[in-house]
Scaffold this motif. Structure first.
Motif, PDB file in Angstrom:
ATOM      1  N   GLU A  97       0.826  -1.222   0.000  1.00  0.00           N
ATOM      2  CA  GLU A  97       0.000   0.000   0.000  1.00  0.00           C
ATOM      3  C   GLU A  97       0.852   1.261   0.000  1.00  0.00           C
ATOM      4  N   GLY A  98       2.200   1.085  -0.042  1.00  0.00           N
ATOM      5  CA  GLY A  98       3.066   2.261  -0.171  1.00  0.00           C
ATOM      6  C   GLY A  98       3.395   2.966   1.138  1.00  0.00           C
ATOM      7  N   HIS A  99       2.959   2.417   2.292  1.00  0.00           N
ATOM      8  CA  HIS A  99       3.339   3.048   3.564  1.00  0.00           C
ATOM      9  C   HIS A  99       4.825   2.852   3.862  1.00  0.00           C
ATOM     10  N   VAL A 100       5.372   1.752   3.340  1.00  0.00           N
ATOM     11  CA  VAL A 100       6.712   1.344   3.730  1.00  0.00           C
ATOM     12  C   VAL A 100       7.567   1.196   2.478  1.00  0.00           C
ATOM     13  N   SER A 101       8.694   1.897   2.445  1.00  0.00           N
ATOM     14  CA  SER A 101       9.607   1.748   1.315  1.00  0.00           C
ATOM     15  C   SER A 101      10.385   0.447   1.464  1.00  0.00           C
ATOM     16  N   ASP A 102      11.077   0.022   0.396  1.00  0.00           N
ATOM     17  CA  ASP A 102      11.848  -1.214   0.454  1.00  0.00           C
ATOM     18  C   ASP A 102      12.902  -1.179   1.557  1.00  0.00           C
ATOM     19  N   ILE A 103      13.537  -0.029   1.689  1.00  0.00           N
ATOM     20  CA  ILE A 103      14.595   0.092   2.700  1.00  0.00           C
ATOM     21  C   ILE A 103      14.027  -0.085   4.108  1.00  0.00           C
ATOM     22  N   VAL A 104      12.926   0.603   4.382  1.00  0.00           N
ATOM     23  CA  VAL A 104      12.320   0.496   5.711  1.00  0.00           C
ATOM     24  C   VAL A 104      11.814  -0.918   5.923  1.00  0.00           C
ATOM     25  N   TRP A 105      11.249  -1.507   4.858  1.00  0.00           N
ATOM     26  CA  TRP A 105      10.818  -2.897   4.951  1.00  0.00           C
ATOM     27  C   TRP A 105      11.983  -3.784   5.359  1.00  0.00           C
ATOM     28  N   GLN A 106      13.140  -3.524   4.766  1.00  0.00           N
ATOM     29  CA  GLN A 106      14.321  -4.331   5.066  1.00  0.00           C
ATOM     30  C   GLN A 106      14.681  -4.272   6.557  1.00  0.00           C
ATOM     31  N   SER A 107      14.638  -3.042   7.115  1.00  0.00           N
ATOM     32  CA  SER A 107      14.979  -2.888   8.534  1.00  0.00           C
ATOM     33  C   SER A 107      13.980  -3.613   9.423  1.00  0.00           C
ATOM     34  N   ILE A 108      12.699  -3.502   9.096  1.00  0.00           N
ATOM     35  CA  ILE A 108      11.684  -4.167   9.923  1.00  0.00           C
ATOM     36  C   ILE A 108      11.775  -5.677   9.746  1.00  0.00           C
ATOM     37  N   ASP A 109      11.986  -6.101   8.487  1.00  0.00           N
ATOM     38  CA  ASP A 109      12.080  -7.530   8.204  1.00  0.00           C
ATOM     39  C   ASP A 109      13.231  -8.177   8.976  1.00  0.00           C
ATOM     40  N   GLU A 110      14.315  -7.434   9.167  1.00  0.00           N
ATOM     41  CA  GLU A 110      15.437  -7.977   9.916  1.00  0.00           C
ATOM     42  C   GLU A 110      15.013  -8.311  11.352  1.00  0.00           C
ATOM     43  N   ASN A 111      14.168  -7.474  11.925  1.00  0.00           N
ATOM     44  CA  ASN A 111      13.697  -7.766  13.274  1.00  0.00           C
ATOM     45  C   ASN A 111      12.723  -8.934  13.299  1.00  0.00           C
ATOM     46  N   LEU A 112      11.936  -9.106  12.202  1.00  0.00           N
ATOM     47  CA  LEU A 112      11.112 -10.322  12.130  1.00  0.00           C
ATOM     48  C   LEU A 112      12.008 -11.555  12.090  1.00  0.00           C
ATOM     49  N   ASN A 113      13.125 -11.465  11.382  1.00  0.00           N
ATOM     50  CA  ASN A 113      14.093 -12.570  11.394  1.00  0.00           C
ATOM     51  C   ASN A 113      14.605 -12.831  12.808  1.00  0.00           C
ATOM     52  N   HIS A 114      14.801 -11.744  13.580  1.00  0.00           N
ATOM     53  CA  HIS A 114      15.224 -11.942  14.973  1.00  0.00           C
ATOM     54  C   HIS A 114      14.171 -12.744  15.734  1.00  0.00           C
ATOM     55  N   LEU A 115      12.902 -12.419  15.529  1.00  0.00           N
ATOM     56  CA  LEU A 115      11.851 -13.184  16.212  1.00  0.00           C
ATOM     57  C   LEU A 115      11.933 -14.650  15.834  1.00  0.00           C
ATOM     58  N   SER A 116      12.172 -14.905  14.547  1.00  0.00           N
ATOM     59  CA  SER A 116      12.295 -16.291  14.088  1.00  0.00           C
ATOM     60  C   SER A 116      13.480 -16.968  14.777  1.00  0.00           C
ATOM     61  N   THR A 117      14.562 -16.216  14.937  1.00  0.00           N
ATOM     62  CA  THR A 117      15.738 -16.762  15.615  1.00  0.00           C
ATOM     63  C   THR A 117      15.426 -17.115  17.067  1.00  0.00           C
ATOM     64  N   ILE A 118      14.686 -16.225  17.737  1.00  0.00           N
ATOM     65  CA  ILE A 118      14.331 -16.484  19.141  1.00  0.00           C
ATOM     66  C   ILE A 118      13.449 -17.718  19.244  1.00  0.00           C
ATOM     67  N   LEU A 119      12.448 -17.780  18.398  1.00  0.00           N
ATOM     68  CA  LEU A 119      11.547 -18.936  18.385  1.00  0.00           C
ATOM     69  C   LEU A 119      12.333 -20.222  18.168  1.00  0.00           C
ATOM     70  N   GLY A 120      13.221 -20.206  17.174  1.00  0.00           N
ATOM     71  CA  GLY A 120      13.999 -21.404  16.878  1.00  0.00           C
ATOM     72  C   GLY A 120      14.946 -21.760  18.011  1.00  0.00           C
TER      73      GLY A 120
END
Lengths: 304, 304, 304, 304, 304
Positions: free
Chosen positions: E174-197
């Motif tokens: 929807e254009g709220h988030v640019s690719d760069i900002v998405w990248q930064s947020i996505d990295e933290n989602l990866n952290h959540l995945s790391t914690i879960l694992g």
């Protein structure tokens, strides 16, 4: 790997399966025999001026315990590192598929093809580490158009990683994936490469051979001489104490050797089969596909 | 490095190759001699009031074992760090080439040129760590147009890294590589720099010299005095127990010294030759080129 | 730091330089004196009912060895962390210059200016850690236009880092550097900040003072009482064994104290001068400039 | 924290401040009393057949030393982790301000506002960890327009971090900061969050209570029974040896308890006040503002 | 987890709650019984030539202490890793929401929806690790439109992570988030995945079963035989010393077993309930919502 549920402390004393007892039983019997020889020969060899006392054995025993503690640490560190690498494999595969699925223009079938590549990667890595033949598993899971590039290759696991990179490069080429998003996904491909390299390193680099050798020898020599040192103090109780002390040292030395190669199929090794199925379940669930059954331990609580 | 396959526990007791036994044999003989001196001199020096008992030797022996355990830890940590760095080298080189090959507009020959730079980097690093001459290997593997910048330079390995950076900068300049992709590849070049610096640090910084010295001295003094302390208790059994205890301490001290410099060519050092070939095989396979044969251990299971 | 090449095991027993022997020689003499007092006073103080035996000293001795092992670990960890930080400094400076040089529109003089800032940073950090005056070194290496911002400032090293950031911001402002490339270079500036902060932390935070104090005291009290405990068993041999045990404990305690501050100029401290020259050589080689000579150890194998 | 400059080894033996001696003095006196009771009661309780020897106390003593060594490790690891987190705080704050100042379009006043937020963050974190009231410090340092969002909030430190994020989002909104630069700065804000969470974790999670309890009890019971075991061997020397051994065990147990909570104000805890001022000095220097004086240790070398 | 505030050293000796005393009380009584048997049977079994002395028990006791120290280390490492993962969970969730809230075009309700997903993730992870039913908690916290994708799924926690990824992909779409900002947020989602694992790995992989088994057996055999070895030296004092030594070994073995699974609800396990509430408080505070009360320890200082 033994995954024994909680057990009453008393019953645990007599648990047979999952200990290393079977592998050292013969050596413990030898020790028992030596104890009997020591008792019977005692009156005779004392007249010869042969004389062993407990004091120097205390010194060498505690020293060996310290060095054995060090070897246990090294073996256990390999075990936990291997386990962490396979844990990271689950994490990375999950993150990878989440990133791929967040590309809105990809069809579900394309996500499934990528997931199949991921599942094949895990199985190929497992077979490589256990030195078994991956062919059947790869034929079952790998999407047909990648068969040529992977099957019958000497470095199959690396090749599957290459295929994943190519799949991704194609999506970028077709405009599904921007450079930024490619960068994020590519970083996780690098993680897969790190896991592959880390497992390979553990499998191909044993603990320096001389460590195993020195401790193996000193533990055995110590256990063999022990009854002769104990007998002058303990007389008839020599076998009990000698076998007890030998059990402690031999079993820990034997376990350290077992843990040194965590990718085998001994009772204390890693359950790679079960982890592979667990990752497959996670990826299939994310695509909404039917899940394979999770592996269950057998009646001896052994999970492969 | 000795890569001994699994061995029966009994045969292992008598394995000769790969132990540090050869390097301490002379010192063990000295200890045996001291034991005989102690037995023969015992009746005479007791009349002089000279008197050594086991108790204080137990105290100092266990203390030395604790400190030796610490030194072993430090040496083994250097060994594993060195091994991990070379494992990361394989991982990084693989990731680098995968990233380079995902650039769709590059020809296979350009990828081959980059792979040759990578292979030359590994070989140059190996020669630098072992202080051998890299010239022949570099002339064979390095693409000719980089010869000037690298050969006969005092810091050849750094220069090859510079060449890889230049190669990449050129691709960016010619528009093959966007800034973002450049960033991802550049990060892996930084990893190479980290590996080079890490190996260099291990090779150039020994464990503080005083540690080696203090333990070397105390272990030797301990082993030399030991027979005289044991003789009053053990009489004729002194040589057996004294040589046994000395073997444990001397062999571990000797091994710790061997592992301290993991880049050498002693039996417990890292098989850098074999790792270099393994990386070359991986890179060649990714380009579809013919693979060199992997190195095999010799008949004593020694892999260089 | 002592960088002793390989030495025959027998000669090593008598190596004088580089051990901590000089610093504990007086204390060992005291111990020798106490041993003589113990031998001479023995017949007299036994009549007084004063009575010390080896057994409790074995207990306290082994306990002290365990705690001393812990203190050695903590000190050595500081030493290796400091060495790793300086290793990372070399790596980061090399990566930084490689990134700067990959900017095609920069002249060689601009790269040289940046390299000079880098060299000044290393020297300033060295002087800060050793609490010496950086003025001469900074005047020699720092490009003149940054003199005002750095010289005579209380936090010179931080200021140089600021200058590097400003240099980079200027290149971005003038369009030489895109945001993405700026990000990659900026990350390495952050690494420099991490190294600066890490070294500072080690230099400003000693191991908790009470640890040093407790072990210092118990080691000394132990060594002082030891002869009186040994004398009833060992008689004339007391000095030999007492000095031997004291040497082990005192020398390790003394070395742990020396390693605790790895940035000093004692024989077992880090060779910061040599590392600074090594980094300068690397950076100069990348710019094709004439290299300064690497530092060589002096005739006692000491490298500062 | 005690920051004692180098001291002559002899004087150090009698250093009073900074040891944990004061906190265990009463318990050592109790031990002295028990020793006297043991000596006086010895003839009488021997007739009762009550009988304690050194041998089992050696066994339990060495075991306790091993477990105490483990507890010391765990406590010291908490201490160093806490120190590293505060070291990283300095590093991150410095990197953050350097990044903010590299934005060419920002005025010095805007950089000062951000630096004030950073200083307030440090102080708020310090007060949170020491459970003191941050109000005065926050009112002094926090820019007025953020007062509402932070003061009197239950989670003040988190709120300040939010304000920094908002400040940054505003700069991005106003076009001072591109997405890429925002990403780099945002990563350092994440580091601040990591530091906050890490300190919080150490403060809120003690070492498992049972560890402290088991060791506390065994150490005390051991010290209490020790005189009665020593007396049959040592007679009149019992108090000396018993107090010596007790001092070693009690002081290390007491120190481990002190280090367990490194954020307190005991003599061996971290000097958070001094670190806060050091960070403030660094940030002020980067903006060219007048620096506050660095904190100095008091006459007992204590730095808070 | 017991969060006992500071306690006077004397009172602490008699603290009952929070120790593992209750779980080993029966075994200690058995040991007391054995001691009485040993005392009563002593005159009789000495005539049989049955003979146990303290010396070999000292050797085996110290060895077991060394191995038990190793097992304690391994268990405690699992405990701290688990605690660190949950600490990182708090940090990551806070960073994630800060990043989401820095998107200027998002409404507060959208931020609240994301925060609810985060809170549900924590609760689902807690229930997964403790093997309890998450349904009630998920129904309460999860936004209704995600109910279908999560509730009654076998891998609920993974599914919630998928939902967060989808929420983010939608904002990017929807254009709220640019690719760069998405990248930064996505990295933290990866952290959540790391914690879960990571949590999953700890919960599913016990310490190799043979370690527990070998130490469990040797500790019990040691404690059972101990009275018979002590009785010839200590006579009537045997029960006191035997129970004391057994308490040390049994309690540490028992605690190691308790800490091995840090996600349970035993007194020394992690307070997951309290951490979940703490994270919820942090997230609610960032949105300006009313905070739930923090969990307080019960009257035995137990926090679940």
């Amino acid at each position: 790997m033994i995954v024994r549920p909680h057990q009453h402390w008393f019953l645990r004393l007599f648990d047979w399966h999952g200990s290393v007892l079977t592998s050292i039983l013969f050596r413990l019997s030898l020790n028992l025999l030596m104890s009997l020889v020591a008792i019977l020969g005692f009156p005779w060899y004392e007249t010869l001026g042969i004389h062993l006392t407990t004091a120097p054995f205390s010194l060498i025993g505690v020293s060996i315990a310290i060095f054995l503690g060090f070897r246990n640490n090294a073996s256990y560190a390999r075990f936990t590192e291997a386990r962490t690498l396979w844990g990271t494999l689950l994490i990375t595969q999950r993150s990878l598929l989440r990133q791929v699925k967040s590309i809105r223009t990809l069809s579900l079938d394309q996500a499934r093809e990528f997931a199949d590549l991921q599942i094949a990667f895990n199985l190929s890595l497992k077979h490589q580490l256990r030195r078994t033949d991956p062919l059947t598993d790869l034929q079952r899971t790998l999407p047909p158009r990648w068969h040529n590039a992977v099957l019958h290759q000497p470095l199959a696991t690396t090749q599957i990683l290459m295929c994943m990179g190519e799949w991704l490069a194609q999506q970028r080429h077709e405009g599904h994936v921007s450079d930024i998003v490619w960068q994020s996904i590519d970083e996780n491909l690098n993680h897969l490469s790190t896991i592959l390299g880390g497992c390979d390193r553990i499998a191909s680099t044993p603990i320096p051979f001389a460590y195993s050798l020195i401790l193996h020898r000193t533990v055995y020599l110590f256990c063999t001489l022990l009854p002769f040192a104990l007998v002058s103090d303990l007389h008839a109780m020599t076998p009990l104490v000698s076998v007890f002390i030998s059990y402690t040292f031999l079993s820990l030395e034997s376990l350290a050797e077992e843990l040194e190669d965590p990718f085998g199929t001994a009772p204390n090794d890693l359950p790679l089969d079960a982890i592979c199925v667990a990752i497959e379940r996670n990826l299939k669930a994310m695509n909404g596909d039917p899940l394979p059954e999770p592996l269950q331990p057998d009646k001896y609580f052994n999970l492969t």
